[in-house]
Design a protein around this motif. Structure first.
Motif, PDB file in Angstrom:
ATOM      1  N   THR B 158     -67.122  18.558  10.289  1.00 42.53           N
ATOM      2  CA  THR B 158     -66.317  18.704  11.507  1.00 42.53           C
ATOM      3  C   THR B 158     -66.541  17.526  12.448  1.00 42.53           C
ATOM      4  O   THR B 158     -66.366  17.640  13.657  1.00 42.53           O
ATOM      5  N   TRP B 161     -63.476  14.819  15.284  1.00 42.31           N
ATOM      6  CA  TRP B 161     -62.898  15.183  16.585  1.00 42.31           C
ATOM      7  C   TRP B 161     -61.725  14.271  16.947  1.00 42.31           C
ATOM      8  O   TRP B 161     -61.850  13.034  16.901  1.00 42.31           O
ATOM      9  N   ASP B 243     -64.268  19.797  17.170  1.00 43.04           N
ATOM     10  CA  ASP B 243     -65.703  20.007  17.355  1.00 43.04           C
ATOM     11  C   ASP B 243     -66.301  18.676  17.804  1.00 43.04           C
ATOM     12  O   ASP B 243     -66.622  17.813  16.988  1.00 43.04           O
ATOM     13  N   ILE B 244     -66.450  18.511  19.116  1.00 41.44           N
ATOM     14  CA  ILE B 244     -66.830  17.205  19.648  1.00 41.44           C
ATOM     15  C   ILE B 244     -68.268  16.835  19.292  1.00 41.44           C
ATOM     16  O   ILE B 244     -68.602  15.657  19.178  1.00 41.44           O
ATOM     17  N   ALA B 245     -69.104  17.840  19.067  1.00 42.70           N
ATOM     18  CA  ALA B 245     -70.469  17.603  18.585  1.00 42.70           C
ATOM     19  C   ALA B 245     -70.486  18.003  17.109  1.00 42.70           C
ATOM     20  O   ALA B 245     -71.181  18.925  16.686  1.00 42.70           O
ATOM     21  N   GLY B 246     -69.696  17.299  16.325  1.00 42.13           N
ATOM     22  CA  GLY B 246     -69.390  17.712  14.952  1.00 42.13           C
ATOM     23  C   GLY B 246     -70.574  17.771  14.003  1.00 42.13           C
ATOM     24  O   GLY B 246     -71.601  17.107  14.190  1.00 42.13           O
ATOM     25  N   THR B 247     -70.370  18.562  12.974  1.00 42.15           N
ATOM     26  CA  THR B 247     -71.363  18.761  11.917  1.00 42.15           C
ATOM     27  C   THR B 247     -70.891  18.065  10.644  1.00 42.15           C
ATOM     28  O   THR B 247     -69.715  18.072  10.330  1.00 42.15           O
TER      29      THR B 247
END
Lengths: 389, 389
Positions: B158, B161, B243-247
């Protein structure tokens, strides 16, 4: 009013023995062991040897009516939790059932109905992992709206490695008739509970299960489930019992933040400075290019905080016992109310049902359909009687 | 034989500009830019200014037949990759298509048929992430059987972003008619490719997609897919663009080991000392209790190794260009053969199709059914013509 409640332990196996032990160690200030019962003579001998001042019974119904106990806990095969809980509540004894609350929703609903008919009695469930300070804090964060509306949840929990010797240790283990399932009813109920306790219950599930993967067992030891929350949010849940270097990774994405938990010990909480759709709407393509090329200070977009916690052996279980005792004594709110036990059973049943039917299953599935399909498996297995209700 | 191939870049946008740049920097020893074409006069002016010695064309067909280029690359909207690839191959020009190979399987199969009809020409695809040394090493480990038979794969990716301003930057972006989809056709094809390159292709998929979540777009920007490999193995694939703090976390479990990749940069490889079923069969309940209570030295069960790697900006793309050039010049094997592009498109289409039909979809779905349902969305959107083949 007495200042301690007297616990009757039904079944002095690994769990029952642990509860007796944490109470003996003084980890449960408002509880004493009032009696122990077990159908196995060797376990009764062990009880007399280890706890010479405690009454010992063969039959749990006799113990319930003995006057020796105020509350009971059911550390017995899962199928028996509802009937024992109902018997206790019917005799004016508070009931703490071990997890899961039962094997199938129909029997759990009967237990909950019995509890609702005796509101003066305490009805709890041993969801000890709710006492993990990390999960309690995360529930507060989510409940307070700090990460906004939940958009996605993903849990891979494969730290439940169980070799064949474990399954061979009891005749009822990992059977349809004796246990009612595999990893979904034995190991994963803790996570099935925490997942819904923190994120809410899904509306439907689609799953693929593996039965007896690498093991001589009939039940599932591999689960991949995709859930739909009915409001655009989705989730996945993955568990198995053959991953010796197991994973425990739980991720919750909200529209104002995110939580990533590793090993049930460490959580990274991201809080956006604005709701994500506002951050999105406020950036033009030039801003986007700056972001892609690392020219944006991420601190201007969000903050991050790490929590860590450890639960020493037995502490979570002791905390559930103490919370239960305090509810009996002074009405302290229960952290793990018995009725909550339905959620994890319902989800486990729905996951089974999706695998058995090959279809997406509503969480409002037909209790009787589930029981009929479970009984078909018990019948085919031929080791235990079918379930009547 | 010349020692450098001459590249014709079709489309001097962000990607085309990058390829010209890495070649100009000398990062692709066996390639020069032979010509650039773009339908936009401003881009042609830019090409003349930046690369004064390079021929500039408005029309790609004219460039193909100009004699200025040996190979072309298609950095254009996804729908156009197959027809441009077919035109090039039909004119004796080697074709490197950007990813995805196309939007729907039917057009990609036509491209592959054209390539099969001209085996003397090189046909490649810009799966630059195959050049990440980490993934190349992991593929070697899996191919060599070091983690055994694959039992489960899970990828959450994710880190894509994309704010509204990105989607608003071109009229074709995130439309059914102009782009053919969202995150599945634009951002995630890299992972859809790597996942199958390393783990093999699944047999079926069940998915839930979100369309325009938090964005003013028609296409999917949220994907949760559950795949079945048909041999007892399952997998999940999760991606989204909000998801701006993506995984980025990819896990592969085998019956002799496990791989966990974080951020496409770091991999933990676990190798069991014996196949897992043998470890399981060799432990009795006493061993199990030792394991549960931390009395087993895990080194006796498995070894663990960590790999880390970093890919500097542009290096992966330069490496694909160089590998392609060497294949043209001396037959060096391609790392990313063009025909491999079908796999990611087929999986992306199947994921769409499952969401559109609400059913589990075989990877052998009907190409015409997919195209008909895609055209229904293009028609409803009303911005671009329907696709004829």
């Amino acid at each position: 009013m007495p200042d301690k409640v007297r616990l009757g332990i039904i079944g002095l196996g690994q769990q029952g023995g642990m509860y007796a032990s944490v109470i003996a160690k003084g980890m449960v200030p408002h509880m004493v062991v009032g009696a122990i019962c077990d159908t196995d003579p060797a376990k009764r001998d062990l009880a007399r040897e280890q706890y010479p001042d405690v009454a010992v019974y063969q039959d749990y119904l006799t113990m319930i009516s003995s006057g020796d106990v105020d509350v009971i806990v059911t550390t017995v095969p899962h199928y028996l939790h509802p009937e024992m809980g109902i018997a206790a509540l019917g005799s004016g004894i508070h009931a703490l059932v071990d997890k899961p609350a039962g094997v199938y929703t129909k029997q759990v609903k009967e237990l909950i109905a019995a509890a609702e008919a005796t509101p003066e009695l305490t009805f709890g469930i041993m969801f000890n992992q709710r006492m993990n300070p990390l999960y309690r804090r995360l529930k507060e964060i989510v409940d307070a709206g700090e990460i906004g509306k939940i958009l996605r949840t993903n849990w891979i929990i494969t730290t439940w490695w169980r070799p064949q010797g474990y399954y061979d240790s009891s005749a009822w283990r990992a059977t349809w008739g004796g246990e009612g399932g595999g990893v979904l009813v034995n190991q994963a109920p803790h996570q099935l509970d925490l997942w819904q306790w923190i994120c809410g219950a899904p509306k439907s599930v689609y799953s693929k299960l593996g039965y007896g993967i690498g093991r001589q067992i009939a039940v599932e030891n591999e689960v991949t489930a995709l859930v739909d929350y009915g409001d655009g949010a989705t989730g996945t849940f993955v568990t198995c019992t053959y991953d010796i270097a197991g994973t425990d990774r739980f991720e919750i994405l909200g529209d104002q933040g995110k939580i990533v938990v590793e090993d049930s010990k460490k959580a990274l909480v991201t809080r956006l400075r604005k709701p994500e759709p506002e951050l999105s709407a406020g950036m033009d393509m030039a801003d986007v290019m700056k972001l892609f090329t690392g020219q944006v200070d991420l601190d201007t977009l969000y903050t991050q905080e790490t929590f860590e916690s450890a639960s020493p052996w037995g502490q979570q279980h002791a905390d559930v016992l103490e919370n239960f005792a305090l509810n009996v004594l002074d009405g302290t709110p229960l952290i793990a109310a018995g009725a909550d036990g339905l959620h994890a059973v319902r989800l486990a049943n729905a996951i089974h049902l999706s695998s058995w039917t090959g279809k997406e299953v509503s969480l409002d599935f037909d209790d009787d359909e589930y029981l009929a399909l479970l009984n078909a498996r018990i019948r085919e297995e031929g080791k235990f009687p079918e379930r009547q209700t």
